[in-house]
Design a protein around this motif. Structure first.
Motif, PDB file in Angstrom:
ATOM      1  N   TRP A   3       0.831  -1.206   0.000  1.00 35.16           N
ATOM      2  CA  TRP A   3       0.000   0.000   0.000  1.00 35.16           C
ATOM      3  C   TRP A   3       0.868   1.260   0.000  1.00 35.16           C
ATOM      4  N   THR A   4       2.098   1.167   0.538  1.00 29.08           N
ATOM      5  CA  THR A   4       2.993   2.330   0.596  1.00 29.08           C
ATOM      6  C   THR A   4       3.519   2.720  -0.788  1.00 29.08           C
ATOM      7  N   ALA A   5       3.370   1.824  -1.737  1.00 26.97           N
ATOM      8  CA  ALA A   5       3.868   2.077  -3.090  1.00 26.97           C
ATOM      9  C   ALA A   5       2.731   2.402  -4.059  1.00 26.97           C
ATOM     10  N   SER A   6       1.622   2.873  -3.508  1.00 23.42           N
ATOM     11  CA  SER A   6       0.483   3.202  -4.371  1.00 23.42           C
ATOM     12  C   SER A   6       0.392   4.711  -4.609  1.00 23.42           C
ATOM     13  N   THR A   7      -0.028   5.070  -5.796  1.00 22.45           N
ATOM     14  CA  THR A   7      -0.234   6.496  -6.074  1.00 22.45           C
ATOM     15  C   THR A   7      -1.351   7.045  -5.200  1.00 22.45           C
ATOM     16  N   GLU A   8      -2.312   6.205  -4.822  1.00 25.94           N
ATOM     17  CA  GLU A   8      -3.396   6.645  -3.935  1.00 25.94           C
ATOM     18  C   GLU A   8      -2.828   7.136  -2.597  1.00 25.94           C
ATOM     19  N   PHE A   9      -1.898   6.382  -2.024  1.00 23.57           N
ATOM     20  CA  PHE A   9      -1.294   6.800  -0.763  1.00 23.57           C
ATOM     21  C   PHE A   9      -0.496   8.088  -0.949  1.00 23.57           C
ATOM     22  N   HIS A  10       0.296   8.165  -2.005  1.00 21.23           N
ATOM     23  CA  HIS A  10       1.133   9.347  -2.211  1.00 21.23           C
ATOM     24  C   HIS A  10       0.302  10.582  -2.555  1.00 21.23           C
ATOM     25  N   GLN A  11      -0.838  10.390  -3.184  1.00 20.44           N
ATOM     26  CA  GLN A  11      -1.742  11.526  -3.413  1.00 20.44           C
ATOM     27  C   GLN A  11      -2.328  12.008  -2.083  1.00 20.44           C
ATOM     28  N   ALA A  12      -2.717  11.072  -1.214  1.00 25.64           N
ATOM     29  CA  ALA A  12      -3.251  11.450   0.104  1.00 25.64           C
ATOM     30  C   ALA A  12      -2.178  12.166   0.924  1.00 25.64           C
ATOM     31  N   ASN A  13      -0.939  11.693   0.833  1.00 24.12           N
ATOM     32  CA  ASN A  13       0.168  12.348   1.541  1.00 24.12           C
ATOM     33  C   ASN A  13       0.379  13.761   1.005  1.00 24.12           C
ATOM     34  N   LYS A  14       0.381  13.903  -0.302  1.00 23.46           N
ATOM     35  CA  LYS A  14       0.544  15.225  -0.921  1.00 23.46           C
ATOM     36  C   LYS A  14      -0.584  16.161  -0.480  1.00 23.46           C
ATOM     37  N   ASP A  15      -1.811  15.665  -0.494  1.00 22.32           N
ATOM     38  CA  ASP A  15      -2.952  16.481  -0.076  1.00 22.32           C
ATOM     39  C   ASP A  15      -2.785  16.924   1.379  1.00 22.32           C
ATOM     40  N   PHE A  16      -2.326  16.025   2.242  1.00 17.93           N
ATOM     41  CA  PHE A  16      -2.111  16.371   3.652  1.00 17.93           C
ATOM     42  C   PHE A  16      -1.048  17.460   3.788  1.00 17.93           C
ATOM     43  N   GLY A  29      -0.023  23.907   4.155  1.00 18.82           N
ATOM     44  CA  GLY A  29       0.721  24.976   3.504  1.00 18.82           C
ATOM     45  C   GLY A  29       2.075  24.502   3.014  1.00 18.82           C
ATOM     46  N   GLY A  30       2.309  23.192   3.084  1.00 18.56           N
ATOM     47  CA  GLY A  30       3.586  22.632   2.645  1.00 18.56           C
ATOM     48  C   GLY A  30       3.718  22.589   1.141  1.00 18.56           C
ATOM     49  N   THR A  31       4.945  22.743   0.686  1.00 19.29           N
ATOM     50  CA  THR A  31       5.245  22.693  -0.749  1.00 19.29           C
ATOM     51  C   THR A  31       6.204  21.558  -1.086  1.00 19.29           C
ATOM     52  N   GLY A  57       6.279  14.992  -7.693  1.00 22.05           N
ATOM     53  CA  GLY A  57       7.127  16.161  -7.582  1.00 22.05           C
ATOM     54  C   GLY A  57       8.518  15.946  -8.127  1.00 22.05           C
ATOM     55  N   THR A  58       9.302  17.008  -8.004  1.00 23.56           N
ATOM     56  CA  THR A  58      10.690  17.005  -8.453  1.00 23.56           C
ATOM     57  C   THR A  58      11.582  16.650  -7.276  1.00 23.56           C
ATOM     58  N   LEU A  59      12.417  15.643  -7.439  1.00 27.59           N
ATOM     59  CA  LEU A  59      13.265  15.134  -6.362  1.00 27.59           C
ATOM     60  C   LEU A  59      14.614  15.848  -6.323  1.00 27.59           C
ATOM     61  N   ASN A  71      26.781  11.441   8.931  1.00 30.45           N
ATOM     62  CA  ASN A  71      26.633  10.064   9.412  1.00 30.45           C
ATOM     63  C   ASN A  71      26.015   9.107   8.395  1.00 30.45           C
ATOM     64  N   ASN A  72      26.412   9.232   7.125  1.00 29.90           N
ATOM     65  CA  ASN A  72      25.945   8.351   6.056  1.00 29.90           C
ATOM     66  C   ASN A  72      24.432   8.447   5.830  1.00 29.90           C
ATOM     67  N   MET A  73      23.862   9.601   6.118  1.00 34.54           N
ATOM     68  CA  MET A  73      22.434   9.829   5.934  1.00 34.54           C
ATOM     69  C   MET A  73      22.214  10.712   4.691  1.00 34.54           C
ATOM     70  N   LYS A  74      20.984  10.688   4.208  1.00 37.74           N
ATOM     71  CA  LYS A  74      20.613  11.567   3.109  1.00 37.74           C
ATOM     72  C   LYS A  74      19.157  11.994   3.270  1.00 37.74           C
ATOM     73  N   ARG A  75      18.819  13.097   2.631  1.00 37.25           N
ATOM     74  CA  ARG A  75      17.437  13.570   2.575  1.00 37.25           C
ATOM     75  C   ARG A  75      16.985  13.492   1.124  1.00 37.25           C
ATOM     76  N   MET A  76      15.831  12.898   0.931  1.00 37.99           N
ATOM     77  CA  MET A  76      15.170  12.892  -0.372  1.00 37.99           C
ATOM     78  C   MET A  76      13.981  13.845  -0.225  1.00 37.99           C
ATOM     79  N   LEU A  77      13.924  14.877  -1.055  1.00 41.01           N
ATOM     80  CA  LEU A  77      12.913  15.917  -0.912  1.00 41.01           C
ATOM     81  C   LEU A  77      12.227  16.151  -2.254  1.00 41.01           C
ATOM     82  N   TRP A  78      10.897  15.997  -2.247  1.00 42.01           N
ATOM     83  CA  TRP A  78      10.121  16.218  -3.449  1.00 42.01           C
ATOM     84  C   TRP A  78       9.389  17.549  -3.356  1.00 42.01           C
ATOM     85  N   GLU A  79       9.540  18.380  -4.378  1.00 43.53           N
ATOM     86  CA  GLU A  79       8.799  19.638  -4.447  1.00 43.53           C
ATOM     87  C   GLU A  79       7.566  19.410  -5.314  1.00 43.53           C
ATOM     88  N   TYR A  80       6.421  19.802  -4.781  1.00 41.13           N
ATOM     89  CA  TYR A  80       5.154  19.613  -5.526  1.00 41.13           C
ATOM     90  C   TYR A  80       4.954  20.714  -6.534  1.00 41.13           C
TER      91      TYR A  80
END
Length: 165
Positions: free
Chosen positions: A100-113, A118-120, A147-149, A156-165
């Motif tokens: 379910w985490t790999a569905s466009t339905e979930f990612h659309q709901a996340n984007k809407d939230f 006011g998030g971009t 969005g654009t990644l 510490n071997n970490m990264k941020r993946m950030l999508w702009e809507y």
């Protein structure tokens, strides 16, 4: 199917949290969380509780996501500069699957939230090369994450993946 996003002050360590933690433990141990030298199950659980409930990040948030009323994901996040970033969390198996985490339905709901706040931008922080890194990279490449990644290396071997809507 409907997703509900609820921000809470702290996560209650109750049957919902325990269930998501149990569903996530193999992923957490597989490299999603750096448990360091911890091998004891109780110590690992206590570390995870600390990671999601201690106020360690400025502008932190705790997010519960339900799918059709069923606990689906609990995330420790932060929201600043119109960016909603997931730092760590637990993910449920629904019908014995996390697909379910790999569905466009979930990612659309996340984007809407995120946009309702006011998030971009929406993003995650993860260990480079971890299963989460590979999973979200694959979803992005398949057009599931909107969005654009932009990827940023962190300490510490970490990264941020950030999508702009």
């Amino acid at each position: 199917m409907a997703y509900t996003f609820i921000e809470v002050e702290k996560f209650d360590i109750d049957s919902e949290w325990d269930s998501l933690y149990a569903d996530s433990l193999s992923d957490l141990e597989g490299g999603t969380i750096n448990f360091g030298e911890l091998t004891d199950a109780t110590e690992k659980k206590n570390l995870m509780i600390s990671l999601v409930n201690d106020d360690t990040v400025a502008n932190d948030r705790r997010l519960k996501i339900y799918k059709d009323g069923v606990p689906a994901m609990f995330n420790y996040c932060y929201f600043q500069n119109n960016h909603y970033i997931w730092v760590t969390g637990t993910v449920a198996r629904i019908n014995n699957s996390k697909s379910w985490t790999a569905s466009t339905e979930f990612h659309q709901a996340n984007k809407d939230f995120v946009q309702s706040l006011g998030g971009t931008h929406w993003g995650i922080e993860c260990i480079k090369g971890s299963a989460i890194d590979t999973f979200y990279t694959g979803m992005h490449n398949n057009g599931i994450c909107f969005g654009t990644l932009v990827e940023t290396d962190l300490d510490n071997n970490m990264k941020r993946m950030l999508w702009e809507y």
